[in-house]
Write a protein that holds these residues in place. Sequence first.
Motif, PDB file in Angstrom:
ATOM      1  N   SER A 198      28.415  -3.858 -23.545  1.00  0.00           N
ATOM      2  CA  SER A 198      28.478  -4.407 -22.194  1.00  0.00           C
ATOM      3  C   SER A 198      28.746  -3.293 -21.192  1.00  0.00           C
ATOM      4  O   SER A 198      29.165  -2.192 -21.552  1.00  0.00           O
ATOM      5  N   SER A 199      28.500  -3.583 -19.914  1.00  0.00           N
ATOM      6  CA  SER A 199      28.736  -2.610 -18.846  1.00  0.00           C
ATOM      7  C   SER A 199      29.094  -3.344 -17.564  1.00  0.00           C
ATOM      8  O   SER A 199      28.532  -4.403 -17.266  1.00  0.00           O
ATOM      9  N   THR A 200      30.021  -2.779 -16.820  1.00  0.00           N
ATOM     10  CA  THR A 200      30.402  -3.346 -15.522  1.00  0.00           C
ATOM     11  C   THR A 200      29.767  -2.578 -14.368  1.00  0.00           C
ATOM     12  O   THR A 200      30.005  -2.905 -13.205  1.00  0.00           O
ATOM     13  N   GLU A 201      28.961  -1.553 -14.673  1.00  0.00           N
ATOM     14  CA  GLU A 201      28.331  -0.748 -13.636  1.00  0.00           C
ATOM     15  C   GLU A 201      27.159  -1.492 -12.998  1.00  0.00           C
ATOM     16  O   GLU A 201      26.451  -2.258 -13.665  1.00  0.00           O
ATOM     17  N   GLU A 202      26.935  -1.239 -11.691  1.00  0.00           N
ATOM     18  CA  GLU A 202      25.839  -1.893 -10.976  1.00  0.00           C
ATOM     19  C   GLU A 202      24.488  -1.294 -11.350  1.00  0.00           C
ATOM     20  O   GLU A 202      23.460  -1.966 -11.231  1.00  0.00           O
ATOM     21  N   ARG A 203      24.476  -0.041 -11.773  1.00  0.00           N
ATOM     22  CA  ARG A 203      23.235   0.612 -12.167  1.00  0.00           C
ATOM     23  C   ARG A 203      23.485   1.379 -13.464  1.00  0.00           C
ATOM     24  O   ARG A 203      24.629   1.620 -13.854  1.00  0.00           O
ATOM     25  N   PRO A 204      22.411   1.807 -14.159  1.00  0.00           N
ATOM     26  CA  PRO A 204      22.593   2.472 -15.447  1.00  0.00           C
ATOM     27  C   PRO A 204      23.390   3.768 -15.301  1.00  0.00           C
ATOM     28  O   PRO A 204      23.134   4.584 -14.412  1.00  0.00           O
ATOM     29  N   THR A 205      24.356   3.953 -16.181  1.00  0.00           N
ATOM     30  CA  THR A 205      25.136   5.182 -16.256  1.00  0.00           C
ATOM     31  C   THR A 205      25.345   5.519 -17.730  1.00  0.00           C
ATOM     32  O   THR A 205      25.183   4.659 -18.603  1.00  0.00           O
ATOM     33  N   GLY A 206      25.726   6.768 -17.998  1.00  0.00           N
ATOM     34  CA  GLY A 206      26.065   7.151 -19.362  1.00  0.00           C
ATOM     35  C   GLY A 206      24.988   6.785 -20.366  1.00  0.00           C
ATOM     36  O   GLY A 206      23.826   7.167 -20.234  1.00  0.00           O
ATOM     37  N   ALA A 207      25.382   6.002 -21.385  1.00  0.00           N
ATOM     38  CA  ALA A 207      24.431   5.609 -22.423  1.00  0.00           C
ATOM     39  C   ALA A 207      23.266   4.805 -21.861  1.00  0.00           C
ATOM     40  O   ALA A 207      22.204   4.724 -22.492  1.00  0.00           O
ATOM     41  N   GLY A 208      23.434   4.216 -20.663  1.00  0.00           N
ATOM     42  CA  GLY A 208      22.340   3.484 -20.042  1.00  0.00           C
ATOM     43  C   GLY A 208      21.218   4.372 -19.552  1.00  0.00           C
ATOM     44  O   GLY A 208      20.134   3.873 -19.219  1.00  0.00           O
ATOM     45  N   LEU A 209      21.455   5.700 -19.497  1.00  0.00           N
ATOM     46  CA  LEU A 209      20.430   6.656 -19.057  1.00  0.00           C
ATOM     47  C   LEU A 209      19.779   7.388 -20.231  1.00  0.00           C
ATOM     48  O   LEU A 209      18.912   8.237 -20.017  1.00  0.00           O
ATOM     49  N   ILE A 210      20.179   7.087 -21.449  1.00  0.00           N
ATOM     50  CA  ILE A 210      19.558   7.691 -22.632  1.00  0.00           C
ATOM     51  C   ILE A 210      18.483   6.732 -23.131  1.00  0.00           C
ATOM     52  O   ILE A 210      18.774   5.620 -23.592  1.00  0.00           O
ATOM     53  N   ARG A 211      17.223   7.156 -23.025  1.00  0.00           N
ATOM     54  CA  ARG A 211      16.098   6.279 -23.347  1.00  0.00           C
ATOM     55  C   ARG A 211      15.116   6.995 -24.277  1.00  0.00           C
ATOM     56  O   ARG A 211      15.427   8.046 -24.793  1.00  0.00           O
ATOM     57  N   LYS A 212      13.957   6.390 -24.475  1.00  0.00           N
ATOM     58  CA  LYS A 212      12.937   6.895 -25.419  1.00  0.00           C
ATOM     59  C   LYS A 212      13.593   7.164 -26.768  1.00  0.00           C
ATOM     60  O   LYS A 212      13.532   8.259 -27.317  1.00  0.00           O
ATOM     61  N   LEU A 213      14.187   6.125 -27.319  1.00  0.00           N
ATOM     62  CA  LEU A 213      15.041   6.233 -28.492  1.00  0.00           C
ATOM     63  C   LEU A 213      14.277   6.154 -29.805  1.00  0.00           C
ATOM     64  O   LEU A 213      13.286   5.434 -29.938  1.00  0.00           O
ATOM     65  N   GLU A 214      14.792   6.898 -30.772  1.00  0.00           N
ATOM     66  CA  GLU A 214      14.455   6.735 -32.177  1.00  0.00           C
ATOM     67  C   GLU A 214      15.765   6.518 -32.915  1.00  0.00           C
ATOM     68  O   GLU A 214      16.795   7.085 -32.538  1.00  0.00           O
ATOM     69  N   ALA A 215      15.742   5.705 -33.979  1.00  0.00           N
ATOM     70  CA  ALA A 215      16.991   5.357 -34.639  1.00  0.00           C
ATOM     71  C   ALA A 215      16.777   5.157 -36.134  1.00  0.00           C
ATOM     72  O   ALA A 215      15.680   4.824 -36.587  1.00  0.00           O
ATOM     73  N   ALA A 216      17.849   5.358 -36.889  1.00  0.00           N
ATOM     74  CA  ALA A 216      17.852   5.123 -38.334  1.00  0.00           C
ATOM     75  C   ALA A 216      19.293   5.049 -38.802  1.00  0.00           C
ATOM     76  O   ALA A 216      20.212   5.487 -38.102  1.00  0.00           O
ATOM     77  N   GLU A 217      19.495   4.501 -39.986  1.00  0.00           N
ATOM     78  CA  GLU A 217      20.829   4.453 -40.588  1.00  0.00           C
ATOM     79  C   GLU A 217      20.797   5.184 -41.919  1.00  0.00           C
ATOM     80  O   GLU A 217      19.845   5.044 -42.690  1.00  0.00           O
ATOM     81  N   THR A 218      21.847   5.954 -42.193  1.00  0.00           N
ATOM     82  CA  THR A 218      21.874   6.742 -43.414  1.00  0.00           C
ATOM     83  C   THR A 218      23.312   7.050 -43.812  1.00  0.00           C
ATOM     84  O   THR A 218      24.211   7.084 -42.962  1.00  0.00           O
ATOM     85  N   ASP A 219      23.519   7.268 -45.099  1.00  0.00           N
ATOM     86  CA  ASP A 219      24.789   7.782 -45.611  1.00  0.00           C
ATOM     87  C   ASP A 219      24.664   9.257 -45.984  1.00  0.00           C
ATOM     88  O   ASP A 219      25.663   9.894 -46.340  1.00  0.00           O
ATOM     89  N   ARG A 220      23.435   9.786 -45.903  1.00  0.00           N
ATOM     90  CA  ARG A 220      23.158  11.132 -46.400  1.00  0.00           C
ATOM     91  C   ARG A 220      23.199  12.159 -45.273  1.00  0.00           C
ATOM     92  O   ARG A 220      23.261  11.828 -44.091  1.00  0.00           O
ATOM     93  N   ALA A 221      23.141  13.426 -45.677  1.00  0.00           N
ATOM     94  CA  ALA A 221      23.108  14.520 -44.708  1.00  0.00           C
ATOM     95  C   ALA A 221      21.807  14.483 -43.925  1.00  0.00           C
ATOM     96  O   ALA A 221      20.786  13.945 -44.386  1.00  0.00           O
ATOM     97  N   LEU A 222      21.838  15.053 -42.728  1.00  0.00           N
ATOM     98  CA  LEU A 222      20.621  15.141 -41.918  1.00  0.00           C
ATOM     99  C   LEU A 222      20.590  16.460 -41.167  1.00  0.00           C
ATOM    100  O   LEU A 222      21.624  17.114 -40.990  1.00  0.00           O
ATOM    101  N   GLN A 223      19.406  16.838 -40.736  1.00  0.00           N
ATOM    102  CA  GLN A 223      19.203  18.049 -39.932  1.00  0.00           C
ATOM    103  C   GLN A 223      18.395  17.689 -38.698  1.00  0.00           C
ATOM    104  O   GLN A 223      17.420  16.938 -38.778  1.00  0.00           O
ATOM    105  N   VAL A 224      18.829  18.234 -37.562  1.00  0.00           N
ATOM    106  CA  VAL A 224      18.112  18.072 -36.302  1.00  0.00           C
ATOM    107  C   VAL A 224      17.858  19.466 -35.741  1.00  0.00           C
ATOM    108  O   VAL A 224      18.794  20.276 -35.637  1.00  0.00           O
ATOM    109  N   THR A 225      16.621  19.755 -35.375  1.00  0.00           N
ATOM    110  CA  THR A 225      16.244  21.086 -34.899  1.00  0.00           C
ATOM    111  C   THR A 225      15.602  20.991 -33.527  1.00  0.00           C
ATOM    112  O   THR A 225      14.625  20.242 -33.338  1.00  0.00           O
ATOM    113  N   TRP A 226      16.172  21.730 -32.577  1.00  0.00           N
ATOM    114  CA  TRP A 226      15.610  21.850 -31.230  1.00  0.00           C
ATOM    115  C   TRP A 226      14.930  23.207 -31.119  1.00  0.00           C
ATOM    116  O   TRP A 226      15.498  24.243 -31.522  1.00  0.00           O
ATOM    117  N   ARG A 227      13.726  23.255 -30.548  1.00  0.00           N
ATOM    118  CA  ARG A 227      12.971  24.504 -30.356  1.00  0.00           C
ATOM    119  C   ARG A 227      12.375  24.543 -28.943  1.00  0.00           C
ATOM    120  O   ARG A 227      12.316  23.537 -28.259  1.00  0.00           O
TER     121      ARG A 227
END
Length: 401
Positions: A198-227
Amino acid sequence: RLPSCLLHESRKAILRSGRGGERALLSMDYAPNTGHWHPAPMDLVLYAKGHELASDLGYFGAMHWLTKDWIRTCEAHNTCIIRNASGNHAFMHDVQGELRTLFVADGSVSAVEICERDPADLAHIPGADPFYQRTCVMVRVPTGSQGNEHYVLDIVRVRGGAWHDYYLHAQGRHCVVDGLTLETLPPGVSLQEASGFSSTEERPTGAGLIRKLEAAETDRALQVTWRDVPDFRGDAPTVDTGVGLRLTMLGGKGTRVYLGEAPGQRRMSNADLGETLRVLCARRPNGQAIDRFVAVLEPFRDEVFVRSVRELQVVEVPEGVDVVAVRVECPGQTDYVVSIAERGGGRNRAVRVPLDGGGSLETDGTLTVLTVRAGRPTGLTVAGGTHASAAGMEGALQPQP
């Protein structure tokens, strides 16, 4: 060369290593909420390979929309957020922490550890026996011909609330995830909405500005690489296609991984107007035990150099003690790092960690680093304890009254 330093009145720790183009800098901010503050407990910034790779966007003035809707939020920083069941985390604004460990050992190993110990601050976090601590170890890895690489071992320990979110924002126009398959969410869905918060803000803030999402659930290790790191410091923007940052995170039960796009502009000249950052959020539910996010941040040029990261077994962990033991293997060098957190402020009790090829590392230090090259120990560093020994190497400190 500028030294590592502690800006204690400003509550910032800065670790530096290397020279010239191989310089690396790690900073951690544990400032209280005063003036133009950012509500981001123990925010981490990493500079290496000529670029600020793990980023803090800075400040655009009190009335700029980026300041009001994004930069002032916890989600805009490299931090860990404790949330209640509805997603609210306003109580995190009262978490800051105190310096627990800071050392630089002959330029090869340096570390900073911040822990929130103030009962009044901890009381703001919901749940029984809350805990919040961050430990960062920066290690230099010689590569021959006087060259060096650096990596950072990041250990975040938290308990309390209902959810724990580990955030990392990194420069890099291309981002890939290894170790799991991500599901693409509808492009208009924000992290706030995908989480059901939930949010009490009048407009998107914080997590409300993070879009174009990809998601998954895991118990294992993962690697993320930015280039492909953009650079706006010159007259015309450029992209350094050889530089990147890789995160290797050890597995944790019930980890929900989100990768999204967030505002990335940081220059008031608007030279980078419309720039975005790819943001990682690793989320876990709260439990009785301390939750540990353990990750290696690896700046690189052209090729990554860390061969493996794995958690080690700890023999006979004393009651009331939380121990993280990690082995990081690089070409020509293997490091064993042991971090001990103990409740109640008493002295740590010794633990033993088996090593490759037999033998063990024994230590009672809050932080211990053993470096092995060509099968032989070449460095042993211990802080916050009285004794450490491994494979013929031994270090002893006189206890402080």
